[in-house]
Write a protein that holds these residues in place. Structure first.
Motif, PDB file in Angstrom:
ATOM      1  N   ASP A  88      12.576  -5.885 -15.611  1.00 14.61           N
ATOM      2  CA  ASP A  88      12.292  -7.260 -15.180  1.00 14.61           C
ATOM      3  C   ASP A  88      11.519  -8.001 -16.282  1.00 14.61           C
ATOM      4  OD1 ASP A  88       9.511  -6.835 -14.947  1.00 14.61           O
ATOM      5  OD2 ASP A  88       9.618  -6.395 -12.805  1.00 14.61           O
ATOM      6  N   PRO A  89      11.283  -9.316 -16.123  1.00 13.21           N
ATOM      7  CA  PRO A  89      10.621 -10.074 -17.194  1.00 13.21           C
ATOM      8  C   PRO A  89       9.210  -9.570 -17.524  1.00 13.21           C
ATOM      9  CG  PRO A  89      11.764 -11.563 -15.719  1.00 13.21           C
ATOM     10  CD  PRO A  89      11.832 -10.212 -15.081  1.00 13.21           C
ATOM     11  N   ASP A  90       8.588  -8.812 -16.626  1.00  8.44           N
ATOM     12  CA  ASP A  90       7.284  -8.219 -16.942  1.00  8.44           C
ATOM     13  C   ASP A  90       7.421  -6.837 -17.575  1.00  8.44           C
ATOM     14  OD1 ASP A  90       5.887 -10.381 -16.020  1.00  8.44           O
ATOM     15  OD2 ASP A  90       5.396  -9.499 -14.059  1.00  8.44           O
ATOM     16  N   GLY A  91       8.648  -6.376 -17.726  1.00  4.57           N
ATOM     17  CA  GLY A  91       8.861  -5.091 -18.388  1.00  4.57           C
ATOM     18  C   GLY A  91       8.973  -3.897 -17.454  1.00  4.57           C
ATOM     19  N   ALA A  92       8.888  -4.121 -16.143  1.00  6.96           N
ATOM     20  CA  ALA A  92       8.992  -2.996 -15.198  1.00  6.96           C
ATOM     21  C   ALA A  92      10.468  -2.711 -14.915  1.00  6.96           C
ATOM     22  CB  ALA A  92       8.264  -3.337 -13.899  1.00  6.96           C
ATOM     23  N   PRO A  93      10.816  -1.422 -14.768  1.00  6.15           N
ATOM     24  CA  PRO A  93      12.221  -1.099 -14.492  1.00  6.15           C
ATOM     25  C   PRO A  93      12.668  -1.668 -13.146  1.00  6.15           C
ATOM     26  CG  PRO A  93      10.810   0.857 -14.277  1.00  6.15           C
ATOM     27  CD  PRO A  93       9.942  -0.240 -14.820  1.00  6.15           C
ATOM     28  N   ILE A 129      10.103   6.219  -8.835  1.00  9.34           N
ATOM     29  CA  ILE A 129      11.055   5.357  -9.566  1.00  9.34           C
ATOM     30  C   ILE A 129      11.168   5.861 -11.004  1.00  9.34           C
ATOM     31  CG2 ILE A 129      11.533   3.019 -10.427  1.00  9.34           C
ATOM     32  CD1 ILE A 129       9.886   1.946  -8.031  1.00  9.34           C
ATOM     33  N   ARG A 130      10.003   6.112 -11.613  1.00 10.54           N
ATOM     34  CA  ARG A 130      10.001   6.595 -13.011  1.00 10.54           C
ATOM     35  C   ARG A 130      10.777   7.896 -13.137  1.00 10.54           C
ATOM     36  NH1 ARG A 130       4.779   4.712 -13.556  1.00 10.54           N
ATOM     37  NH2 ARG A 130       3.911   6.676 -12.810  1.00 10.54           N
TER      38      ARG A 130
END
Ligand code: GLU
Length: 291
Positions: free
Chosen positions: A122-127, A106-107
């Motif tokens: 997302d709200p946790d900071g993950a793409p 993904i990265r």
């Protein structure tokens, strides 16, 4: 009248700290005030990080604190078949799809896209998960699975929110006394195509929590503010699976001396460490503001 049912649901992937003590004791206080039930649930779907020693430590710490919970305790690792059944329903309804990209892939995909800086998170900071697997022809999907390619199941957020319809909300109490509440709009889209079942087990945190809260008849979910936004995804899953919506209270987080959220590796506020240093359960109650 049905009994109000509360739960404390730690994961044995680290030692309990003051934040857990607050959560457990607050659930106990609310259950007692309501003349309701308190259940303990061990959330150990991460079979690599959760260990029997850490689980034993949880029971030791909670007993020392004076928490009283009903037996038997539900351990999620013993119920993978339940979650697999629910996952299968979502598969049959076309609401999840096999997602082949690992975190590293993904990265790399995002870095190569030339849009890394503006990629939604997302709200946790993950793409958010790139939408490439959804476009795979069915034949290619089957071929990869037959070849043994690892995959997780992700929610097709667009299809899922369309199915659930507009205006999905949950009831959030406004303070520790649970005397007043408001409606919060779920907004699950913020999470994109979330993982519903991991590569290694037929569930994810979200699916297992929603399944167990329904199975155990949990009426009140009282947990830390760090899970506030996750409630939107869980509310959506409840709707898709035809489960009732528990009411929620997301409590304040106990912060460390540095003003940051406590973590499981934060030694000084670990309950076992405090106990060994001579603290009493009363000291813990005072420290979390629950005398
Ligand atoms: N097992 C989760 C945790 O330890 C809590 C889940 C929940 O309360 O819904 O963070």
């Amino acid at each position: 009248m049905t009994l109000l049912t509360f739960r404390f649901a730690p994961s044995p992937n680290g030692a309990l700290h003051l934040g857990h003590a607050y959560s457990a004791l607050l659930n106990q206080k609310l259950a007692r005030t309501a003349g309701g039930r308190l259940l303990l649930r061990i959330e150990d779907i991460d079979t690599a990080r959760c260990t029997p020693e850490l689980e034993a430590g949880i029971y030791r710490d909670l007993e020392w604190l004076g928490l009283e919970w009903e037996r038997p305790v539900r351990r999620q690792s013993g119920h993978f078949a339940d979650y697999a059944g629910l996952l299968d329903r979502l598969v049959q309804e076309g609401l999840v799809y096999p997602a082949f990209m690992s975190r590293g892939e993904i990265r790399a995909f995002i870095a190569d896209s030339g849009k890394a800086a503006s990629w939604p998170r997302d709200p946790d900071g993950a793409p958010l998960y790139p939408a490439v697997d959804k476009a795979l022809p069915d034949k290619e999907r089957q071929r990869r699975i037959a070849d043994g390619a690892p995959f997780s199941w992700r929610l097709d957020m667009r299809a899922a929110t369309a199915r659930a319809g507009e205006g999905l909300c949950w009831t959030e109490f406004t303070d520790e006394t649970l005397s007043a509440s408001r409606q919060v709009e779920a907004q699950p889209q913020a999470w994109g195509d979330v993982v519903i079942a991991r590569r290694d087990v037929p569930t994810s945190y979200h699916l297992a929590v929603v399944a167990d809260d329904a199975l155990q008849g949990i009426s009140h979910v009282v947990r830390g503010m760090d899970l506030y936004r996750a409630t939107g995804v869980q509310r959506l899953l409840q709707e898709l699976l035809g489960f009732p919506a528990p009411r929620h209270f997301h409590h304040r987080l106990i912060l460390g001396p540095d003003g940051r959220k406590l973590s499981k590796s934060f030694r000084d506020t670990g309950l076992a460490a405090l106990r060994e240093a001579g603290a009493t359960p009363g000291d813990v109650r005072r420290a979390v503001g629950l005398e």
